[in-house]
Design a protein around this motif. Structure first.
Motif, mmCIF file in Angstrom:
data_model
loop_
_atom_site.group_PDB
_atom_site.id
_atom_site.type_symbol
_atom_site.label_atom_id
_atom_site.label_comp_id
_atom_site.label_asym_id
_atom_site.label_seq_id
_atom_site.Cartn_x
_atom_site.Cartn_y
_atom_site.Cartn_z
ATOM 1 N N LEU A 58 4.516 -4.754 -3.480
ATOM 2 C CA LEU A 58 5.741 -3.876 -3.748
ATOM 3 C C LEU A 58 6.990 -4.546 -3.932
ATOM 4 N N GLU A 59 7.254 -5.783 -3.213
ATOM 5 C CA GLU A 59 8.313 -6.600 -3.574
ATOM 6 C C GLU A 59 8.251 -7.174 -4.749
ATOM 7 N N VAL A 60 7.203 -7.782 -5.506
ATOM 8 C CA VAL A 60 6.982 -8.298 -6.433
ATOM 9 C C VAL A 60 7.163 -7.270 -7.620
ATOM 10 N N LEU A 61 6.711 -6.046 -7.448
ATOM 11 C CA LEU A 61 6.934 -4.959 -8.691
ATOM 12 C C LEU A 61 8.234 -4.539 -8.612
ATOM 13 N N ASP A 62 9.157 -4.763 -7.531
ATOM 14 C CA ASP A 62 10.567 -4.300 -7.533
ATOM 15 C C ASP A 62 11.384 -5.276 -8.435
ATOM 16 N N GLN A 63 11.085 -6.347 -7.999
ATOM 17 C CA GLN A 63 11.740 -7.680 -8.839
ATOM 18 C C GLN A 63 11.533 -7.458 -10.060
ATOM 19 N N ARG A 64 10.464 -7.389 -10.626
ATOM 20 C CA ARG A 64 10.248 -7.207 -12.087
ATOM 21 C C ARG A 64 10.261 -5.939 -12.712
ATOM 22 N N ARG A 65 10.812 -4.831 -11.881
ATOM 23 C CA ARG A 65 10.860 -3.450 -12.375
ATOM 24 C C ARG A 65 11.818 -3.444 -13.878
ATOM 25 N N PRO A 66 12.877 -3.862 -14.058
ATOM 26 C CA PRO A 66 13.396 -3.878 -15.265
ATOM 27 C C PRO A 66 12.605 -4.114 -16.664
ATOM 28 N N ASN A 67 11.570 -4.951 -16.110
ATOM 29 C CA ASN A 67 10.800 -5.635 -17.273
ATOM 30 C C ASN A 67 9.206 -4.956 -17.193
ATOM 31 N N TRP A 68 8.995 -3.872 -16.631
ATOM 32 C CA TRP A 68 7.761 -3.294 -16.454
ATOM 33 C C TRP A 68 7.240 -2.985 -17.994
ATOM 34 N N ALA A 69 6.308 -3.222 -18.249
ATOM 35 C CA ALA A 69 5.373 -3.100 -19.753
ATOM 36 C C ALA A 69 5.549 -1.422 -19.770
ATOM 37 N N SER A 70 4.916 -0.839 -18.643
ATOM 38 C CA SER A 70 4.587 0.639 -18.768
ATOM 39 C C SER A 70 4.539 1.032 -17.484
ATOM 40 N N VAL A 71 4.308 2.327 -17.095
ATOM 41 C CA VAL A 71 4.189 2.934 -15.701
ATOM 42 C C VAL A 71 2.902 2.059 -15.213
ATOM 43 N N LEU A 72 1.817 1.794 -15.966
ATOM 44 C CA LEU A 72 0.335 1.233 -15.681
ATOM 45 C C LEU A 72 0.427 -0.031 -14.812
ATOM 46 N N LEU A 85 1.998 -0.109 -12.075
ATOM 47 C CA LEU A 85 1.505 0.104 -10.557
ATOM 48 C C LEU A 85 0.165 -0.143 -10.493
ATOM 49 N N THR A 86 -0.740 -0.456 -11.396
ATOM 50 C CA THR A 86 -2.008 -0.751 -11.100
ATOM 51 C C THR A 86 -2.180 -2.197 -10.371
ATOM 52 N N ASP A 87 -1.000 -2.847 -10.282
ATOM 53 C CA ASP A 87 -1.090 -4.153 -9.263
ATOM 54 C C ASP A 87 -1.106 -3.821 -8.088
ATOM 55 N N LEU A 88 -0.827 -2.433 -7.436
ATOM 56 C CA LEU A 88 -0.900 -2.066 -6.196
ATOM 57 C C LEU A 88 -2.443 -1.786 -5.760
ATOM 58 N N PHE A 89 -3.344 -1.722 -6.790
ATOM 59 C CA PHE A 89 -4.768 -1.154 -6.479
ATOM 60 C C PHE A 89 -5.567 -2.072 -5.673
ATOM 61 N N PRO A 90 -5.480 -3.503 -5.644
ATOM 62 C CA PRO A 90 -6.116 -4.104 -4.536
ATOM 63 C C PRO A 90 -5.833 -3.878 -3.201
ATOM 64 N N GLY A 91 -4.394 -3.551 -3.085
ATOM 65 C CA GLY A 91 -4.034 -3.108 -1.685
ATOM 66 C C GLY A 91 -4.473 -1.988 -1.332
ATOM 67 N N CYS A 92 -4.526 -1.172 -2.270
ATOM 68 C CA CYS A 92 -5.159 0.326 -1.941
ATOM 69 C C CYS A 92 -6.792 0.412 -1.601
ATOM 70 N N ILE A 93 -7.373 -0.718 -2.466
ATOM 71 C CA ILE A 93 -8.772 -0.833 -2.133
ATOM 72 C C ILE A 93 -8.935 -1.208 -0.598
ATOM 73 N N GLU A 94 -8.247 -2.265 -0.339
ATOM 74 C CA GLU A 94 -7.966 -3.120 1.087
ATOM 75 C C GLU A 94 -7.683 -2.098 2.024
ATOM 76 N N LEU A 95 -6.633 -1.253 1.867
ATOM 77 C CA LEU A 95 -6.493 0.167 2.737
ATOM 78 C C LEU A 95 -7.567 0.904 3.017
ATOM 79 N N PHE A 96 -8.314 1.398 1.895
ATOM 80 C CA PHE A 96 -9.356 2.182 2.112
ATOM 81 C C PHE A 96 -10.710 1.601 3.189
ATOM 82 N N SER A 97 -10.603 -0.034 2.738
ATOM 83 C CA SER A 97 -11.736 -0.669 3.416
ATOM 84 C C SER A 97 -11.186 -0.535 4.805
#
Length: 364
Positions: free
Chosen positions: A300-314, A316-328
């Protein structure tokens, strides 16, 4: 009582005691901006137990908060905001805001969750709906009460600003805004987590109560972990994966949302979970969720730091490994399989043969 307010002059409700020259100059500056370059220009509606004077005071404060937020973060835009409504019947107001063509969002009923404000899609823009208690608190002279309301309002305004940012990205890259296959399983968690992280980080200030969100995380994790364990034990007998998913996925999504709330407050304050809430840290560690927390917080911190330069709303897929870990951490191991997902549910210390036997004997 139903009121509408577009008040732009606070002089009628404010103390007229002479101010120091530098303070008076600042007041004049803000007044000029409110009248000639307002950050929030949408109409306000009050369907509530208050009166017109209180409605004017509450709406003025919201316009001022928007102005101050735009001054601090010039990229913030509230232009997508079509209306702000305060209502004594919050759920009815949400239904009215979205209209008949969309299903109204339902405030959370999960453990510890209590919604008094929400941004909803309405036409080409967004509509912020809040319970009348927020407006009454905004107009209060009690500092603790008005601080709570200020936190709620600023939080919702951050949602509006982030919506506008994402909408601009979608307009620029319409071919990069949809999830498919396995990603559709993780996207709801990632979006909920990011949205609340951003809103809490950028609404943070002396008025914020960090402990409220840490307590929410603590209570939600404890309750939902027990509920998901119960659902997995039931699955061991029924083998009904669809039913298990229907129970577990919305609950784990709410935990992801609570991760976002807590992470945003901590980032805003500039402290870690270990520093601010060792009790919550210990709970996450005991339940096997601390690794997921750390992965999500760092991302989340990394995404926020580079938010002005996001390529697209996708992005947010950078958070998917953490979400997989949360489900686990809750005992559900997701991995890609064809166009969907394979879900493995291994035995854990909470869902092994002994726990199944105890459940069948009515000992749990």
């Amino acid at each position: 009582m139903t009121s509408n307010s577009n008040a732009m002059d606070p002089s009628s409700s404010e103390d007229e005691t002479p101010l120091a020259p530098e303070i008076q100059a600042r007041v004049n500056e803000l007044m000029h901006a409110l009248q000639h370059a307002p950050a929030i220009a949408c109409p306000f509606t009050f369907n509530w137990s208050g009166n017109q004077d209180l409605a004017d005071k509450a709406s003025m404060r919201i316009r001022l908060y928007g102005l101050l937020m735009r001054e601090m973060w010039p990229a913030m835009s509230f232009s997508a905001l079509s209306a702000i409504t305060f209502h004594h019947d919050y759920e009815l107001a949400l239904k009215e805001a979205v209209g008949s063509e969309r299903d109204a969002p339902v405030p959370t009923k999960e453990a510890g969750g209590f919604s008094v404000g929400m941004m909803v899609r309405a036409g080409d823009g967004v509509h912020v709906v809040m319970h009348e208690s927020v407006a009454l608190a905004l107009a209060s002279d009690d500092e603790t009460t008005s601080d709570w309301a200020q936190s709620v309002v600023r939080h919702e305004l951050c949602h509006v600003a982030d919506y506008a940012f994402k909408r601009e990205l979608i307009e620029k890259h319409p071919d990069q805004c949809r999830y498919s296959g396995f990603d559709t399983y993780m996207a709801p968690l990632a979006e909920a987590m990011w949205d609340e992280f951003y809103a809490n980080k950028y609404s943070f200030g002396p008025w914020a109560d960090v402990r409220t969100f840490l307590d929410l995380l603590r209570d939600a994790v404890a309750a939902i972990h027990a509920e998901v364990v119960e659902a997995i034990l039931e699955y061991r007998t029924s083998s009904d994966l669809t039913k298990l998913r229907q129970i577990a996925e919305p609950k784990v999504k709410f935990v992801a949302q609570c991760f976002g709330y807590a992470a945003g407050c901590l980032a805003g304050k500039g402290v870690t979970l270990e520093q601010e809430a060792p009790d919550v840290t210990e709970l996450l560690k005991r339940l096997g969720l601390l690794g997921a927390w750390q992965t999500c917080y760092e991302t989340l911190e990394v995404l926020d730091q580079r938010r002005p330069n996001w390529a697209s709303v996708l992005d947010l897929t950078d958070l998917f490994p953490g979400c997989i870990e949360l489900f686990s951490g809750f005992g559900l191991h997701y991995r890609p399989s064809g166009d969907g997902a394979y879900i493995d549910i291994p035995e854990t210390q909470y869902t092994g043969p002994l726990q199944i036997a105890m459940k069948r004997l009515g000992l749990t």
